[in-house]
Design a protein around this motif. Structure first.
Motif, PDB file in Angstrom:
ATOM      1  N   UNK A  82      30.672 -21.789 -17.579  1.00 36.93           N
ATOM      2  CA  UNK A  82      30.009 -21.447 -16.324  1.00 36.93           C
ATOM      3  C   UNK A  82      29.526 -20.078 -16.764  1.00 36.93           C
ATOM      4  N   UNK A  83      28.240 -19.826 -16.791  1.00 35.82           N
ATOM      5  CA  UNK A  83      27.333 -18.709 -17.219  1.00 35.82           C
ATOM      6  C   UNK A  83      27.724 -17.809 -16.304  1.00 35.82           C
ATOM      7  N   UNK A  84      27.903 -16.346 -16.686  1.00 34.87           N
ATOM      8  CA  UNK A  84      28.338 -15.461 -15.567  1.00 34.87           C
ATOM      9  C   UNK A  84      27.349 -14.015 -15.817  1.00 34.87           C
ATOM     10  N   UNK A  85      26.777 -14.139 -16.862  1.00 40.11           N
ATOM     11  CA  UNK A  85      25.918 -13.006 -17.348  1.00 40.11           C
ATOM     12  C   UNK A  85      25.073 -13.495 -18.595  1.00 40.11           C
ATOM     13  N   UNK A  86      23.799 -12.915 -18.553  1.00 39.95           N
ATOM     14  CA  UNK A  86      23.098 -13.036 -19.932  1.00 39.95           C
ATOM     15  C   UNK A  86      21.929 -11.877 -19.621  1.00 39.95           C
ATOM     16  N   UNK A  87      21.518 -11.833 -20.810  1.00 33.91           N
ATOM     17  CA  UNK A  87      20.421 -10.576 -20.962  1.00 33.91           C
ATOM     18  C   UNK A  87      20.022 -10.569 -22.550  1.00 33.91           C
ATOM     19  N   UNK A  88      19.406  -9.486 -22.836  1.00 35.09           N
ATOM     20  CA  UNK A  88      18.804  -9.279 -24.231  1.00 35.09           C
ATOM     21  C   UNK A  88      18.732  -7.985 -24.757  1.00 35.09           C
ATOM     22  N   UNK A  89      19.015  -7.575 -26.046  1.00 36.57           N
ATOM     23  CA  UNK A  89      18.841  -6.462 -26.511  1.00 36.57           C
ATOM     24  C   UNK A  89      17.401  -6.451 -27.599  1.00 36.57           C
ATOM     25  N   UNK A  90      16.843  -5.255 -27.735  1.00 44.94           N
ATOM     26  CA  UNK A  90      15.701  -5.194 -28.508  1.00 44.94           C
ATOM     27  C   UNK A  90      16.164  -4.389 -29.642  1.00 44.94           C
ATOM     28  N   UNK A  91      15.604  -4.610 -30.856  1.00 42.10           N
ATOM     29  CA  UNK A  91      15.618  -3.961 -32.150  1.00 42.10           C
ATOM     30  C   UNK A  91      14.490  -2.753 -32.041  1.00 42.10           C
ATOM     31  N   UNK A  92      15.271  -1.531 -31.993  1.00 44.08           N
ATOM     32  CA  UNK A  92      14.344  -0.256 -32.087  1.00 44.08           C
ATOM     33  C   UNK A  92      15.093   0.538 -33.318  1.00 44.08           C
ATOM     34  N   UNK A  93      14.194   0.752 -34.468  1.00 46.42           N
ATOM     35  CA  UNK A  93      14.429   1.726 -35.404  1.00 46.42           C
ATOM     36  C   UNK A  93      15.840   1.198 -35.961  1.00 46.42           C
TER      37      UNK A  93
END
Length: 182
Positions: A82-93
């Motif tokens: 059961x998915x409880x959270x999802x999201x993303x990160x961005x590569x910066x520097x």
């Protein structure tokens, strides 16, 4: 007088609760903490993006005028999750951050997963894949950028498991006839 004391007490309780809530939000928005949390979890969710790398398309409704459209597919690797959270990160520097410039971190709930991935109750069953065919990024047009999507779920035993996959965003216009259209 007792109403003034009661009102003052309620205001103090509310304001201290807001301070605690702000502290919790500030702590939970630290990308390094989330990355540490993810590192400690076992992998139990398969994640993939197509196409990858992805070229951008034009979209005048976005601030930048461009967007990268792709599909994201997830599945439980063993047993139900059961998915409880999802999201993303961005590569910066050369570092993962949890946002684009001044935005707040963007993470989603189980109800978001249920609707975006057509997965009732956010419960992934074994042998079935769940896809968001209209996933996208709309960011500044840099020569190349990576976005790492993560998913956190609970397995049948209540243990937290994760899945992660990065997608490469290329600052090149998709001129193909089968490129994403809006």
């Amino acid at each position: 007088m007792k109403y003034i004391v009661l009102a003052s007490t309620l205001i103090l309780m509310a304001s201290s609760g807001l301070a605690l809530a702000d502290k919790e939000i500030a702590e939970s928005t630290d990308a390094h903490e989330k990355l540490k949390e993810l590192e400690s979890m076992p992998v139990g969710i398969a994640v993939s993006h197509t196409p990858s790398p992805v070229l951008y398309t034009l979209n005048a409704s976005n601030i930048s005028g461009v967007e990268w459209q792709f599909s994201t597919t997830v599945s439980a690797m063993t047993g139900s999750v059961t998915i409880v959270e999802f999201g993303y990160f961005v590569e910066r520097n050369e570092q993962w951050t949890w946002n684009y410039e001044n935005e707040l971190p963007l993470f989603f709930t189980s109800s978001d997963f249920a609707s975006e991935f057509d997965c009732p109750n956010a419960l992934m069953v074994p042998g079935k894949s769940y896809t968001n065919p209209e996933n996208q990024s709309a960011i500044d047009c840099v020569p190349e950028q990576f976005v790492k999507w993560y998913f956190i779920g609970l397995d049948a035993g209540g243990n937290r498991v994760k899945g992660e996959a990065s997608i490469k965003l290329i600052a090149e216009l998709d001129t193909s006839e089968h490129g994403p259209k809006k």
